[in-house]
Design a protein around this motif. Structure first.
Motif, PDB file in Angstrom:
ATOM      1  N   GLY A 142      29.999  36.041  38.390  1.00  0.00           N
ATOM      2  CA  GLY A 142      30.731  35.668  39.601  1.00  0.00           C
ATOM      3  C   GLY A 142      30.349  34.260  40.023  1.00  0.00           C
ATOM      4  N   ARG A 143      30.775  33.885  41.219  1.00  0.00           N
ATOM      5  CA  ARG A 143      30.455  32.556  41.727  1.00  0.00           C
ATOM      6  C   ARG A 143      28.967  32.463  42.074  1.00  0.00           C
ATOM      7  NH1 ARG A 143      32.367  31.334  46.431  1.00  0.00           N
ATOM      8  NH2 ARG A 143      32.980  33.437  47.036  1.00  0.00           N
ATOM      9  N   LEU A 144      28.404  31.294  41.855  1.00  0.00           N
ATOM     10  CA  LEU A 144      26.996  31.057  42.174  1.00  0.00           C
ATOM     11  C   LEU A 144      26.931  30.370  43.534  1.00  0.00           C
ATOM     12  CD1 LEU A 144      25.611  29.869  38.703  1.00  0.00           C
ATOM     13  CD2 LEU A 144      25.967  32.198  39.583  1.00  0.00           C
ATOM     14  N   GLU A 145      26.908  31.176  44.577  1.00  0.00           N
ATOM     15  CA  GLU A 145      26.828  30.702  45.956  1.00  0.00           C
ATOM     16  C   GLU A 145      25.741  31.505  46.668  1.00  0.00           C
ATOM     17  OE1 GLU A 145      28.475  28.128  46.743  1.00  0.00           O
ATOM     18  OE2 GLU A 145      29.997  28.075  45.151  1.00  0.00           O
ATOM     19  N   TYR A 146      25.203  30.944  47.746  1.00  0.00           N
ATOM     20  CA  TYR A 146      24.094  31.595  48.444  1.00  0.00           C
ATOM     21  C   TYR A 146      24.438  33.027  48.837  1.00  0.00           C
ATOM     22  CZ  TYR A 146      20.674  32.834  51.990  1.00  0.00           C
ATOM     23  OH  TYR A 146      19.719  33.497  52.714  1.00  0.00           O
ATOM     24  N   MET A 204      55.012  34.071  49.224  1.00  0.00           N
ATOM     25  CA  MET A 204      53.565  34.030  49.359  1.00  0.00           C
ATOM     26  C   MET A 204      53.108  32.585  49.312  1.00  0.00           C
ATOM     27  SD  MET A 204      52.002  37.116  47.124  1.00  0.00           S
ATOM     28  CE  MET A 204      52.804  38.713  47.080  1.00  0.00           C
ATOM     29  N   VAL A 205      52.138  32.252  50.143  1.00  0.00           N
ATOM     30  CA  VAL A 205      51.565  30.914  50.173  1.00  0.00           C
ATOM     31  C   VAL A 205      50.074  31.056  49.879  1.00  0.00           C
ATOM     32  CG1 VAL A 205      51.437  28.741  51.443  1.00  0.00           C
ATOM     33  CG2 VAL A 205      53.223  30.405  52.022  1.00  0.00           C
ATOM     34  N   SER A 206      49.624  30.391  48.817  1.00  0.00           N
ATOM     35  CA  SER A 206      48.236  30.534  48.389  1.00  0.00           C
ATOM     36  C   SER A 206      47.757  29.226  47.793  1.00  0.00           C
ATOM     37  CB  SER A 206      48.104  31.645  47.340  1.00  0.00           C
ATOM     38  OG  SER A 206      46.803  31.695  46.796  1.00  0.00           O
ATOM     39  N   TRP A 207      46.528  28.851  48.098  1.00  0.00           N
ATOM     40  CA  TRP A 207      46.007  27.586  47.568  1.00  0.00           C
ATOM     41  C   TRP A 207      45.550  27.703  46.125  1.00  0.00           C
ATOM     42  CZ3 TRP A 207      40.831  25.128  47.146  1.00  0.00           C
ATOM     43  CH2 TRP A 207      39.795  26.058  47.031  1.00  0.00           C
ATOM     44  N   GLU A 208      45.532  28.915  45.596  1.00  0.00           N
ATOM     45  CA  GLU A 208      45.224  29.084  44.180  1.00  0.00           C
ATOM     46  C   GLU A 208      46.127  30.145  43.576  1.00  0.00           C
ATOM     47  OE1 GLU A 208      41.521  31.285  43.212  1.00  0.00           O
ATOM     48  OE2 GLU A 208      40.930  30.921  45.276  1.00  0.00           O
ATOM     49  N   TYR A 209      46.553  29.884  42.360  1.00  0.00           N
ATOM     50  CA  TYR A 209      47.385  30.806  41.593  1.00  0.00           C
ATOM     51  C   TYR A 209      47.228  30.406  40.137  1.00  0.00           C
ATOM     52  CZ  TYR A 209      51.296  33.923  40.539  1.00  0.00           C
ATOM     53  OH  TYR A 209      52.070  34.968  40.079  1.00  0.00           O
ATOM     54  N   PRO A 210      46.972  31.359  39.235  1.00  0.00           N
ATOM     55  CA  PRO A 210      46.696  31.010  37.833  1.00  0.00           C
ATOM     56  C   PRO A 210      47.737  30.037  37.266  1.00  0.00           C
ATOM     57  CG  PRO A 210      46.420  33.358  38.194  1.00  0.00           C
ATOM     58  CD  PRO A 210      47.001  32.795  39.457  1.00  0.00           C
ATOM     59  N   PRO A 211      47.263  29.024  36.511  1.00  0.00           N
ATOM     60  CA  PRO A 211      45.901  28.847  35.990  1.00  0.00           C
ATOM     61  C   PRO A 211      44.924  28.199  36.969  1.00  0.00           C
ATOM     62  CG  PRO A 211      47.288  27.108  35.160  1.00  0.00           C
ATOM     63  CD  PRO A 211      48.189  28.012  35.948  1.00  0.00           C
ATOM     64  N   VAL A 212      45.362  27.854  38.178  1.00  0.00           N
ATOM     65  CA  VAL A 212      44.438  27.306  39.168  1.00  0.00           C
ATOM     66  C   VAL A 212      43.748  28.480  39.855  1.00  0.00           C
ATOM     67  CG1 VAL A 212      44.195  25.882  41.246  1.00  0.00           C
ATOM     68  CG2 VAL A 212      45.890  25.275  39.502  1.00  0.00           C
ATOM     69  N   VAL A 213      42.524  28.771  39.437  1.00  0.00           N
ATOM     70  CA  VAL A 213      41.773  29.904  39.975  1.00  0.00           C
ATOM     71  C   VAL A 213      40.396  29.419  40.386  1.00  0.00           C
ATOM     72  CG1 VAL A 213      40.759  32.154  39.484  1.00  0.00           C
ATOM     73  CG2 VAL A 213      43.026  31.598  38.595  1.00  0.00           C
ATOM     74  N   VAL A 214      40.071  29.603  41.664  1.00  0.00           N
ATOM     75  CA  VAL A 214      38.767  29.220  42.192  1.00  0.00           C
ATOM     76  C   VAL A 214      37.872  30.449  42.316  1.00  0.00           C
ATOM     77  CG1 VAL A 214      37.554  28.126  44.120  1.00  0.00           C
ATOM     78  CG2 VAL A 214      39.817  27.290  43.422  1.00  0.00           C
ATOM     79  N   GLY A 215      38.445  31.551  42.762  1.00  0.00           N
ATOM     80  CA  GLY A 215      37.688  32.794  42.946  1.00  0.00           C
ATOM     81  C   GLY A 215      38.605  33.990  42.788  1.00  0.00           C
ATOM     82  N   GLY A 216      38.272  35.065  43.476  1.00  0.00           N
ATOM     83  CA  GLY A 216      39.053  36.290  43.354  1.00  0.00           C
ATOM     84  C   GLY A 216      40.417  36.210  44.001  1.00  0.00           C
ATOM     85  N   LEU A 217      40.605  35.294  44.958  1.00  0.00           N
ATOM     86  CA  LEU A 217      41.875  35.203  45.672  1.00  0.00           C
ATOM     87  C   LEU A 217      43.030  34.915  44.718  1.00  0.00           C
ATOM     88  CD1 LEU A 217      42.436  33.428  49.076  1.00  0.00           C
ATOM     89  CD2 LEU A 217      44.045  33.095  47.214  1.00  0.00           C
ATOM     90  N   GLY A 218      42.834  33.983  43.789  1.00  0.00           N
ATOM     91  CA  GLY A 218      43.901  33.637  42.863  1.00  0.00           C
ATOM     92  C   GLY A 218      44.334  34.814  42.019  1.00  0.00           C
ATOM     93  N   SER A 240      52.286  27.337  45.724  1.00  0.00           N
ATOM     94  CA  SER A 240      50.887  27.024  45.443  1.00  0.00           C
ATOM     95  C   SER A 240      50.760  25.543  45.093  1.00  0.00           C
ATOM     96  CB  SER A 240      50.353  27.933  44.324  1.00  0.00           C
ATOM     97  OG  SER A 240      48.946  27.856  44.232  1.00  0.00           O
ATOM     98  N   ARG A 241      49.729  25.183  44.332  1.00  0.00           N
ATOM     99  CA  ARG A 241      49.438  23.771  44.083  1.00  0.00           C
ATOM    100  C   ARG A 241      49.065  23.540  42.628  1.00  0.00           C
ATOM    101  NH1 ARG A 241      43.755  22.855  43.683  1.00  0.00           N
ATOM    102  NH2 ARG A 241      42.575  24.719  44.229  1.00  0.00           N
ATOM    103  N   GLN A 242      49.108  22.276  42.253  1.00  0.00           N
ATOM    104  CA  GLN A 242      48.625  21.861  40.947  1.00  0.00           C
ATOM    105  C   GLN A 242      47.093  21.721  41.007  1.00  0.00           C
ATOM    106  OE1 GLN A 242      50.360  22.073  38.444  1.00  0.00           O
ATOM    107  NE2 GLN A 242      52.299  20.956  38.460  1.00  0.00           N
ATOM    108  N   PRO A 243      46.429  21.533  39.855  1.00  0.00           N
ATOM    109  CA  PRO A 243      44.955  21.465  39.861  1.00  0.00           C
ATOM    110  C   PRO A 243      44.426  20.347  40.744  1.00  0.00           C
ATOM    111  CG  PRO A 243      45.796  21.690  37.626  1.00  0.00           C
ATOM    112  CD  PRO A 243      46.981  21.442  38.490  1.00  0.00           C
ATOM    113  N   GLY A 244      43.286  20.577  41.379  1.00  0.00           N
ATOM    114  CA  GLY A 244      42.637  19.575  42.197  1.00  0.00           C
ATOM    115  C   GLY A 244      42.269  18.342  41.382  1.00  0.00           C
ATOM    116  N   GLY A 245      42.433  17.158  41.991  1.00  0.00           N
ATOM    117  CA  GLY A 245      42.113  15.928  41.310  1.00  0.00           C
ATOM    118  C   GLY A 245      43.239  15.360  40.481  1.00  0.00           C
ATOM    119  N   SER A 246      44.335  16.102  40.340  1.00  0.00           N
ATOM    120  CA  SER A 246      45.500  15.601  39.619  1.00  0.00           C
ATOM    121  C   SER A 246      46.401  14.875  40.619  1.00  0.00           C
ATOM    122  CB  SER A 246      46.249  16.747  38.947  1.00  0.00           C
ATOM    123  OG  SER A 246      46.718  17.670  39.918  1.00  0.00           O
TER     124      SER A 246
END
Length: 415
Positions: free
Chosen positions: A223-227, A1-15, A36-42
């Motif tokens: 949940g997320r605060l988006e329009y 599986m290839v995913s840009w988020e995976y716990p503990p990196v969780v942005v939304g429901g996808l992770g 997956s990836r390490q946290p953003g900004g690291s």
């Protein structure tokens, strides 16, 4: 599986989706690797590439490259760099010693590495399209960034050997947007782990007193605060709700880019003293708050599935939800919750009023919603169905595709 988020990196429901699916597949005896990836900004100095086994799943977390890229400012460049990092890590650390039977891509952000791996390894490419750029913006692709994201989604959808969506509404949306036959698209709903949303009575009383003291009705959005989540519609409906049910309070839990606009909306509608913004809540506090409130309101204008509805149902909270996308499949009006049309402020107020006016009926619907989780949204069943999709997938091989033509108007043909 290839995913840009995976716990503990969780942005939304996808992770959470990928984590639950991966661990259930591993528990069933499948050999699962998540790239997956390490946290953003690291970077590699603070968060080097890691290779570890968690809950039976081998997780390869890729460090960010040295380039000074930021997701919010350089989204496409940042995504390409992440993809390059994933591909290098897979080819140098994983593939020499292990070979998958299938590559499963989760959303457009991993299109490049997932397609490249499937091409090089000559294995089937399965792609789950969790949401679309056009859907998030009601059919408008007005900015260069939106058109770029749409193009990446189109490429992944057209290149995949098998497509999965989390709702029938998303299947229709994907087929229309990317010009693919809807019939082969597999619909596999998201699931929910019920035990994680339990809370003891003392903690329930504590969070109720903390966020909404008194005996007046309490509503919760989380949940997320988006329009596209429609929280501004809920705030607009609150004065009408309060006229019918005096003292009603609203708790808004979550973070996102629409936070400041929502704070301004609270001032505009003169309900500042009746709305509490909590920010991100720990799971234990959120579980308790779900048990404490009179209703959870999910006013989405766009919702591919609505995993938050499952979480509210697991906690036993009465549900009020729009019929946007997958929410209309998760919440059955009059049976497991009360529904209204997306963007209909008066309808939203009326739906909330139905719940507050008859707590006994609301409790019956909440029990029915929780009971339905075990039959329709159980992760082990979803994982077994996903494994069947893998087994049936055939490899179509590499394909070179041109750029999609993007209409200058609304891609859904709306005004």
């Amino acid at each position: 599986m290839v995913s840009w988020e995976y716990p503990p990196v969780v942005v939304g429901g996808l992770g959470r989706h990928v984590h639950a699916l991966a661990t259930e597949l591993a528990a069933a005896g499948h050999d699962v690797v998540v790239l997956s990836r390490q946290p953003g900004g690291s970077d590699a100095a603070t968060h080097p590439t890691a290779d570890e086994v968690l809950d039976g799943v081998r997780v390869l977390r890729v460090a960010e490259d040295p380039l000074h890229l930021e997701f919010d400012r350089d989204m496409v460049a940042w995504t390409l760099a992440m993809g390059h990092g994933m591909l290098r890590a897979a080819l140098t650390r994983l593939i020499p010693h292990w070979r998958p039977d299938v590559v499963h891509a989760h959303d457009w952000l991993v299109a490049h590495p997932a397609i490249a791996l499937a091409d090089v390894l000559e294995v089937p490419l399965v792609a789950t399209i969790h949401a679309t750029e056009a859907g998030r913006y009601a059919g408008w692709l007005s900015s260069p960034l939106s058109r770029q994201v749409h193009s990446a989604e189109w490429w992944l959808a057209r290149r995949a050997d098998t497509l999965i969506t989390c709702s029938a509404a998303m299947r229709a949306e994907v087929a229309e947007l990317f010009e693919v036959d809807p019939d082969p698209i597999v619909v596999l709903h998201n699931g929910i782990a019920q035990r994680s949303w339990r809370a003891n009575a003392a903690r329930v009383r504590d969070v109720r007193e903390r966020y909404a003291p008194g005996d007046a009705p309490v509503l919760l959005y989380f949940g997320r605060l988006e329009y596209e989540k429609g929280v501004h519609d809920l705030i607009a409906a609150l004065p009408r709700i309060r006229r019918a049910h005096r003292g009603t309070r609203l708790v808004v839990a979550g973070t996102g880019t629409a936070h400041d606009q929502l704070v301004a909306a609270v001032e505009t509608h003169r309900v500042r003293r009746s709305v509490t913004f909590t920010g991100h809540l720990p799971d234990a506090d959120l579980a308790a708050l779900l048990r404490a409130v009179d209703a959870v309101v999910l006013p989405s204008r766009y919702e591919p599935f609505g995993i938050v509805a499952l979480e509210a149902a697991a906690a036993g909270a009465p549900l009020v939800a729009s019929t946007a996308g997958g929410l209309g499949e998760v919440v059955v009006d009059g049976e497991t919750g009360v529904s209204f049309a997306p963007g209909d402020v008066a309808g939203l107020a009326g739906a909330v009023g139905r719940v507050l006016a008859d707590p006994a009926a609301a409790a019956r619907r909440a029990r029915a919603a929780r009971k339905r989780l075990g039959s329709a949204f159980e992760w082990s069943r979803i994982a077994a169905d996903t494994a069947s999709v893998y087994a049936a997938a055939s490899c179509g091989g590499p394909a070179e595709l041109g750029r999609p033509k993007i209409p200058t108007g609304n891609v859904f043909g709306r005004d």
